[in-house]
Structure formats: C-alpha cells, structure tokens
Design a protein around this motif. Structure first.
Motif, mmCIF file in Angstrom:
data_model
loop_
_atom_site.group_PDB
_atom_site.id
_atom_site.type_symbol
_atom_site.label_atom_id
_atom_site.label_comp_id
_atom_site.label_asym_id
_atom_site.label_seq_id
_atom_site.Cartn_x
_atom_site.Cartn_y
_atom_site.Cartn_z
ATOM 1 N N VAL A 144 -17.931 45.070 -8.590
ATOM 2 C CA VAL A 144 -16.930 45.072 -7.530
ATOM 3 C C VAL A 144 -16.161 43.757 -7.600
ATOM 4 O O VAL A 144 -16.773 42.691 -7.653
ATOM 5 N N ALA A 145 -14.831 43.844 -7.626
ATOM 6 C CA ALA A 145 -13.966 42.661 -7.551
ATOM 7 C C ALA A 145 -13.318 42.667 -6.173
ATOM 8 O O ALA A 145 -12.745 43.683 -5.758
ATOM 9 N N LEU A 146 -13.422 41.555 -5.445
ATOM 10 C CA LEU A 146 -12.892 41.501 -4.095
ATOM 11 C C LEU A 146 -12.679 40.054 -3.669
ATOM 12 O O LEU A 146 -12.965 39.128 -4.428
ATOM 13 N N VAL A 147 -12.189 39.867 -2.463
ATOM 14 C CA VAL A 147 -12.052 38.541 -1.865
ATOM 15 C C VAL A 147 -13.103 38.427 -0.777
ATOM 16 O O VAL A 147 -13.175 39.266 0.116
ATOM 17 N N LEU A 148 -13.953 37.399 -0.883
ATOM 18 C CA LEU A 148 -14.989 37.114 0.116
ATOM 19 C C LEU A 148 -14.778 35.692 0.615
ATOM 20 O O LEU A 148 -14.614 34.774 -0.200
ATOM 21 N N GLU A 149 -14.794 35.526 1.908
ATOM 22 C CA GLU A 149 -14.647 34.194 2.489
ATOM 23 C C GLU A 149 -13.404 33.481 1.955
ATOM 24 O O GLU A 149 -13.406 32.271 1.722
ATOM 25 N N GLY A 150 -12.345 34.256 1.691
ATOM 26 C CA GLY A 150 -11.090 33.685 1.213
ATOM 27 C C GLY A 150 -11.098 33.270 -0.246
ATOM 28 O O GLY A 150 -10.164 32.627 -0.712
ATOM 29 N N ARG A 151 -12.127 33.639 -0.979
ATOM 30 C CA ARG A 151 -12.236 33.270 -2.399
ATOM 31 C C ARG A 151 -12.430 34.518 -3.252
ATOM 32 O O ARG A 151 -13.021 35.499 -2.797
ATOM 33 N N PRO A 152 -11.961 34.478 -4.498
ATOM 34 C CA PRO A 152 -12.194 35.624 -5.375
ATOM 35 C C PRO A 152 -13.687 35.765 -5.664
ATOM 36 O O PRO A 152 -14.394 34.772 -5.832
ATOM 37 N N ALA A 153 -14.134 37.010 -5.698
ATOM 38 C CA ALA A 153 -15.556 37.261 -5.933
ATOM 39 C C ALA A 153 -15.729 38.431 -6.891
ATOM 40 O O ALA A 153 -14.923 39.364 -6.911
ATOM 41 N N LEU A 154 -16.796 38.363 -7.663
ATOM 42 C CA LEU A 154 -17.179 39.444 -8.552
ATOM 43 C C LEU A 154 -18.660 39.714 -8.314
ATOM 44 O O LEU A 154 -19.483 38.807 -8.383
ATOM 45 N N VAL A 155 -18.990 40.958 -7.975
ATOM 46 C CA VAL A 155 -20.372 41.347 -7.706
ATOM 47 C C VAL A 155 -20.793 42.385 -8.732
ATOM 48 O O VAL A 155 -20.185 43.449 -8.843
ATOM 49 N N ASP A 156 -21.808 42.058 -9.513
ATOM 50 C CA ASP A 156 -22.408 43.014 -10.455
ATOM 51 C C ASP A 156 -23.721 43.467 -9.839
ATOM 52 O O ASP A 156 -24.484 42.642 -9.314
ATOM 53 N N TYR A 157 -23.984 44.771 -9.889
ATOM 54 C CA TYR A 157 -25.219 45.274 -9.287
ATOM 55 C C TYR A 157 -25.805 46.396 -10.126
ATOM 56 O O TYR A 157 -25.107 47.063 -10.883
ATOM 57 N N ALA A 158 -27.107 46.578 -9.969
ATOM 58 C CA ALA A 158 -27.814 47.703 -10.569
ATOM 59 C C ALA A 158 -28.910 48.114 -9.597
ATOM 60 O O ALA A 158 -29.713 47.278 -9.170
ATOM 61 N N VAL A 159 -28.904 49.378 -9.208
ATOM 62 C CA VAL A 159 -29.918 49.918 -8.310
ATOM 63 C C VAL A 159 -30.688 50.979 -9.084
ATOM 64 O O VAL A 159 -30.090 51.890 -9.655
ATOM 65 N N THR A 160 -32.002 50.841 -9.100
ATOM 66 C CA THR A 160 -32.861 51.756 -9.835
ATOM 67 C C THR A 160 -33.680 52.576 -8.852
ATOM 68 O O THR A 160 -34.223 52.027 -7.887
ATOM 69 N N THR A 161 -33.761 53.880 -9.092
ATOM 70 C CA THR A 161 -34.565 54.758 -8.242
ATOM 71 C C THR A 161 -35.626 55.460 -9.074
ATOM 72 O O THR A 161 -35.546 55.505 -10.303
ATOM 73 N N ASP A 162 -36.590 56.036 -8.376
ATOM 74 C CA ASP A 162 -37.554 56.886 -9.069
ATOM 75 C C ASP A 162 -36.974 58.301 -9.150
ATOM 76 O O ASP A 162 -35.831 58.536 -8.752
ATOM 77 N N GLY A 163 -37.751 59.245 -9.639
ATOM 78 C CA GLY A 163 -37.273 60.614 -9.806
ATOM 79 C C GLY A 163 -36.954 61.333 -8.506
ATOM 80 O O GLY A 163 -36.207 62.311 -8.502
ATOM 81 N N ALA A 164 -37.472 60.849 -7.381
ATOM 82 C CA ALA A 164 -37.190 61.432 -6.058
ATOM 83 C C ALA A 164 -36.072 60.677 -5.344
ATOM 84 O O ALA A 164 -35.900 60.824 -4.150
ATOM 85 N N TRP A 165 -35.329 59.840 -6.064
ATOM 86 C CA TRP A 165 -34.197 59.065 -5.537
ATOM 87 C C TRP A 165 -34.608 57.962 -4.567
ATOM 88 O O TRP A 165 -33.805 57.482 -3.786
ATOM 89 N N ARG A 166 -35.875 57.539 -4.592
ATOM 90 C CA ARG A 166 -36.305 56.410 -3.762
ATOM 91 C C ARG A 166 -35.985 55.117 -4.508
ATOM 92 O O ARG A 166 -36.351 54.958 -5.678
ATOM 93 N N THR A 167 -35.327 54.194 -3.841
ATOM 94 C CA THR A 167 -34.961 52.929 -4.470
ATOM 95 C C THR A 167 -36.207 52.122 -4.783
ATOM 96 O O THR A 167 -37.074 51.940 -3.931
ATOM 97 N N VAL A 168 -36.299 51.642 -6.026
ATOM 98 C CA VAL A 168 -37.439 50.826 -6.429
ATOM 99 C C VAL A 168 -37.025 49.409 -6.812
ATOM 100 O O VAL A 168 -37.851 48.501 -6.815
ATOM 101 N N ARG A 169 -35.726 49.212 -7.130
ATOM 102 C CA ARG A 169 -35.280 47.866 -7.489
ATOM 103 C C ARG A 169 -33.771 47.755 -7.331
ATOM 104 O O ARG A 169 -33.044 48.720 -7.546
ATOM 105 N N ALA A 170 -33.333 46.559 -6.960
ATOM 106 C CA ALA A 170 -31.905 46.256 -6.899
ATOM 107 C C ALA A 170 -31.689 44.861 -7.463
ATOM 108 O O ALA A 170 -32.363 43.911 -7.053
ATOM 109 N N ASP A 171 -30.789 44.753 -8.415
ATOM 110 C CA ASP A 171 -30.412 43.470 -8.997
ATOM 111 C C ASP A 171 -28.953 43.215 -8.663
ATOM 112 O O ASP A 171 -28.107 44.097 -8.850
#
Length: 100
Positions: free
Chosen positions: A29-56
């Motif tokens: 995600v590219a956006l402006v946060l607190e008046g400054r340019p920001a770039l947020v990279d994320y990865a969310v991992t789930t199990d086979g039942a779609w339960r979240t197990v990790r977020a980076d």
C-alpha cells in the motif's frame, strides 16, 4: 477491487495465493501517513480454514528507517516477534491501511 480510505488516498496491489497449508495474502500500500509518504508491505498467512496464523508488516514512513512487525499465533495465543501479547479471544489481525 476498488476501495477508498476515508482518512487518506492510497493505492494498493495484492496477491492472494494458495499454499500447502492454507492461503497467503501479500500486498503493498502506498499512501500518506502523518503528512509523510508511506509504503506498507504486508503478508497475512492463514491455515486451510482461513484462520489467521501470521502477519508480517514492513512500514517505510518518510525518511525514517523501515519498521518491521511480525504477529504469529501459537497455541491460540498471539505473539509479537518473540514476546507473547496476552490477548485472549482475538481471532484475527486488522491492518488499518487495507480492507484485505
């Protein structure tokens, strides 16, 4: 999908893919946060039942060095990096910069 944040304009790219143990949603995600340019990279991992197990998450805000965060669920308890958070009954994580 097209969406608009009410707090700030942003642009996002993400990819949802199946893994051998569940699913992975990774994006930027590219956006402006607190008046400054920001770039947020994320990865969310789930199990086979779609339960979240990790977020980076990696946040680059203005000229500051990037910050990183890893949340991981182990035996029904959330951990931040190597520390237990003591949060009971929280089934998921919420990344406020994305509806994903």
């Amino acid at each position: 999908m097209i969406w608009t944040r009410s707090e700030a304009a942003s642009t996002e790219r993400f990819l949802l893919s199946a893994t051998t143990r569940g699913y992975r949603l990774a994006g930027t995600v590219a956006l402006v946060l607190e008046g400054r340019p920001a770039l947020v990279d994320y990865a969310v991992t789930t199990d086979g039942a779609w339960r979240t197990v990790r977020a980076d998450v990696r946040l680059a805000l203005g000229a500051e060095p990037p910050r990183r965060l890893r949340l991981e669920q182990r035996a029904d308890e959330w951990w931040r990096d190597a520390e237990p958070l003591g949060i009971d009954g929280c089934p998921d994580v919420d990344l406020v910069v994305t509806p994903a």
